[in-house]
Design an enzyme around this catalytic site. Structure first.
Site, mmCIF file in Angstrom:
data_model
loop_
_atom_site.group_PDB
_atom_site.id
_atom_site.type_symbol
_atom_site.label_atom_id
_atom_site.label_comp_id
_atom_site.label_asym_id
_atom_site.label_seq_id
_atom_site.Cartn_x
_atom_site.Cartn_y
_atom_site.Cartn_z
ATOM 1 N N CYS A 52 68.155 -26.590 -32.389
ATOM 2 C CA CYS A 52 67.907 -25.140 -32.350
ATOM 3 C C CYS A 52 69.211 -24.379 -32.093
ATOM 4 O O CYS A 52 69.996 -24.747 -31.214
ATOM 5 C CB CYS A 52 66.887 -24.832 -31.253
ATOM 6 S SG CYS A 52 66.462 -23.083 -31.186
ATOM 7 N N CYS A 56 69.127 -21.390 -24.886
ATOM 8 C CA CYS A 56 68.279 -21.311 -23.684
ATOM 9 C C CYS A 56 68.713 -22.429 -22.713
ATOM 10 O O CYS A 56 68.636 -23.614 -23.053
ATOM 11 C CB CYS A 56 66.816 -21.464 -24.067
ATOM 12 S SG CYS A 56 66.351 -20.430 -25.470
ATOM 13 N N CYS A 59 66.654 -25.642 -22.082
ATOM 14 C CA CYS A 59 65.981 -26.329 -23.182
ATOM 15 C C CYS A 59 66.771 -27.513 -23.766
ATOM 16 O O CYS A 59 67.897 -27.353 -24.245
ATOM 17 C CB CYS A 59 65.656 -25.343 -24.290
ATOM 18 S SG CYS A 59 64.650 -26.111 -25.584
ATOM 19 N N CYS A 96 48.426 -27.203 -30.145
ATOM 20 C CA CYS A 96 49.562 -26.268 -30.185
ATOM 21 C C CYS A 96 50.766 -26.951 -30.826
ATOM 22 O O CYS A 96 51.147 -28.039 -30.405
ATOM 23 C CB CYS A 96 49.957 -25.852 -28.776
ATOM 24 S SG CYS A 96 48.592 -25.236 -27.814
ATOM 25 N N CYS A 127 47.318 -23.146 -32.185
ATOM 26 C CA CYS A 127 48.348 -22.278 -31.599
ATOM 27 C C CYS A 127 49.678 -22.742 -32.179
ATOM 28 O O CYS A 127 49.867 -23.949 -32.365
ATOM 29 C CB CYS A 127 48.353 -22.440 -30.079
ATOM 30 S SG CYS A 127 49.652 -21.495 -29.266
ATOM 31 N N CYS A 187 49.669 -15.960 -26.313
ATOM 32 C CA CYS A 187 49.892 -16.927 -25.233
ATOM 33 C C CYS A 187 51.314 -16.651 -24.751
ATOM 34 O O CYS A 187 52.280 -16.925 -25.476
ATOM 35 C CB CYS A 187 49.741 -18.340 -25.788
ATOM 36 S SG CYS A 187 50.183 -19.612 -24.593
ATOM 37 N N ARG A 259 47.556 -21.153 -17.469
ATOM 38 C CA ARG A 259 47.771 -22.590 -17.737
ATOM 39 C C ARG A 259 48.837 -23.192 -16.832
ATOM 40 O O ARG A 259 49.986 -22.727 -16.800
ATOM 41 C CB ARG A 259 48.154 -22.810 -19.210
ATOM 42 C CG ARG A 259 48.317 -24.303 -19.544
ATOM 43 C CD ARG A 259 48.482 -24.577 -21.035
ATOM 44 N NE ARG A 259 47.421 -23.953 -21.778
ATOM 45 C CZ ARG A 259 47.607 -23.042 -22.746
ATOM 46 N NH1 ARG A 259 48.814 -22.699 -23.105
ATOM 47 N NH2 ARG A 259 46.576 -22.507 -23.362
#
Ligand code: SAM
Ligand code: DTB
Ligand code: SF4
Length: 344
Positions: A52, A56, A59, A96, A127, A187, A259
């Site tokens: 990616c 972040c 991550c 998801c 999702c 979400c 969640r």
């Protein structure tokens, strides 16, 4: 303060409450809107792992850091269907799919639409989390039958800059507006333990709770510290502060599914039970999150049995709105729920 706006003072006063009183308040609100014996189960699959371009700091999928995660291509329909079928066989209600993208191209949205349609064919809710959406992409996903879009704010606006430099908080808010306006269910949650202060946690909760409508589903992740990421050596947050954050999410977003998300692998059963007592009523269910581990299916099944928890289909009517009338009803419902929460 109006009945529909959470202020920093109000949320901080919740954080400062005696722990037992906070949990009692959260439980009362939880029981006004949810069956305390029910739990919603969502399974996760990383359909496009690693590589990616975003930075972040938490991550392992960012290409900026050297982590154990490799850059793999998008999975094919057969592989995704097999994972979804296995999740369904184990009792998951929602599937998801996550992609390590900054923002999908139109072609990538087409590819994901095929996956969504295949998974829906198994009778599962769907999702996806694909990064930032451009105009029209949320509508295309909605038209294809997608149920939920996950797009986290992660933390407060002032702390965000210290965690991510390749996009702004406003970029995230813009995608959330697109998602909610398209009629997709939202979400939206974040991560606790990034190094934020309590006040920043409160500001993060306020960002979620003051959205109208507030999110249908609110994942609260504990940071999973992954080798090679800038946050790998972060100090672990006190577990009671994590549980407080769950309780405050419940109090401020009474009708949402809250969640208990990443971080369960290192939590004791008792801590997880406290999170569920504090108002969490959903978990990520399956041996893997995206690239890191999660409790095994069997361990969770045993835990749910010991806690007398049963699964449910779907938890609450959606807060998403498809037209103006729906929107008026939704705003009313959020307002009523907030007013009730504030009376306690
Ligand atoms: N790339 C897309 C995006 O960022 O929106 C979707 C996938 S991204 C991995 C989904 C979410 O996973 C992030 O927003 C973050 O909240 C969560 N996440 C990622 N790494 C994590 C970690 N190490 N610990 C806890 N949560 C994490
Ligand atoms: C969310 O809030 N948490 C999930 C899901 N949405 C996509 C992801 C957690 C990822 C944890 C780190 C990993 O497994 O890569
Ligand atoms: Fe990319 Fe999402 Fe990971 Fe950020 S959280 S690096 S956008 S996969």
């Amino acid at each position: 303060m109006t009945a529909s706006t959470w202020t920093i003072a109000k949320v901080l006063s919740l954080y400062e409450k005696p722990f037992m009183d906070l949990l009692w308040q959260a439980q009362q609100i939880h029981r006004q809107h949810h069956d305390p014996q029910k739990i919603q189960l969502s399974s996760l699959l990383s359909i496009k792992t690693g590589g990616c371009p975003e930075d972040c700091s938490y991550c392992p999928q960012s290409s900026k850091y050297t982590t154990p995660v490799e850059n793999d291509p998008l999975l094919d329909v057969e592989t995704v269907l097999a994972a979804a079928q296995s999740a369904k066989n184990n009792g998951a209600q929602r599937f998801c799919m996550g992609a390590a993208w900054r923002s999908p191209t139109e072609k990538q949205v087409d590819q994901v639409i095929k996956l969504v349609q295949a998974v829906k064919g198994l009778g599962l809710e769907t999702c996806v989390t694909l990064g930032m959406l451009k105009d029209g992409q949320a509508e295309r996903l909605k038209a294809a039958g997608l149920d939920y879009y996950n797009h986290n704010l992660d933390t407060s606006e002032d702390f965000y800059k210290e965690i991510i430099s390749t996009r702004t908080y406003q970029d995230r808010l813009d995608t959330l507006d697109r998602v909610q306006q398209s009629g997709l269910k939202s979400c939206v949650g974040g991560i606790v333990g990034l190094g934020e202060s309590r006040e920043q946690r409160a500001r993060f909760i306020i960002q979620l709770a003051n959205r109208t409508p507030y999110p249908d589903s609110v994942p609260i992740n504990q940071l999973v510290r992954v080798q090679g990421t800038p946050l790998e050596n972060n100090t672990e947050l006190d577990e009671f502060e994590f549980i407080r954050t769950i309780a405050i999410a419940r109090i401020t977003m009474p009708t949402s599914a809250v969640r208990l998300s990443a971080g369960r692998s290192t939590m004791s059963d008792a801590t997880q039970a406290l999170c569920l007592m504090a108002g969490a009523n959903s978990v990520f269910y399956g041996d893997q999150l995206l690239t890191t581990g999660n409790p095994q299916f069997e361990a969770d099944q045993a835990l749910f049995k010991r806690l007398n928890l049963h699964t449910t289909q779907p938890l609450q009517p959606s807060l998403a709105c498809n037209n103006k009338e729906d929107y008026t009803q939704t705003v009313k419902r959020c307002g009523q729920a907030r007013a009730l929460a504030e009376e306690l």
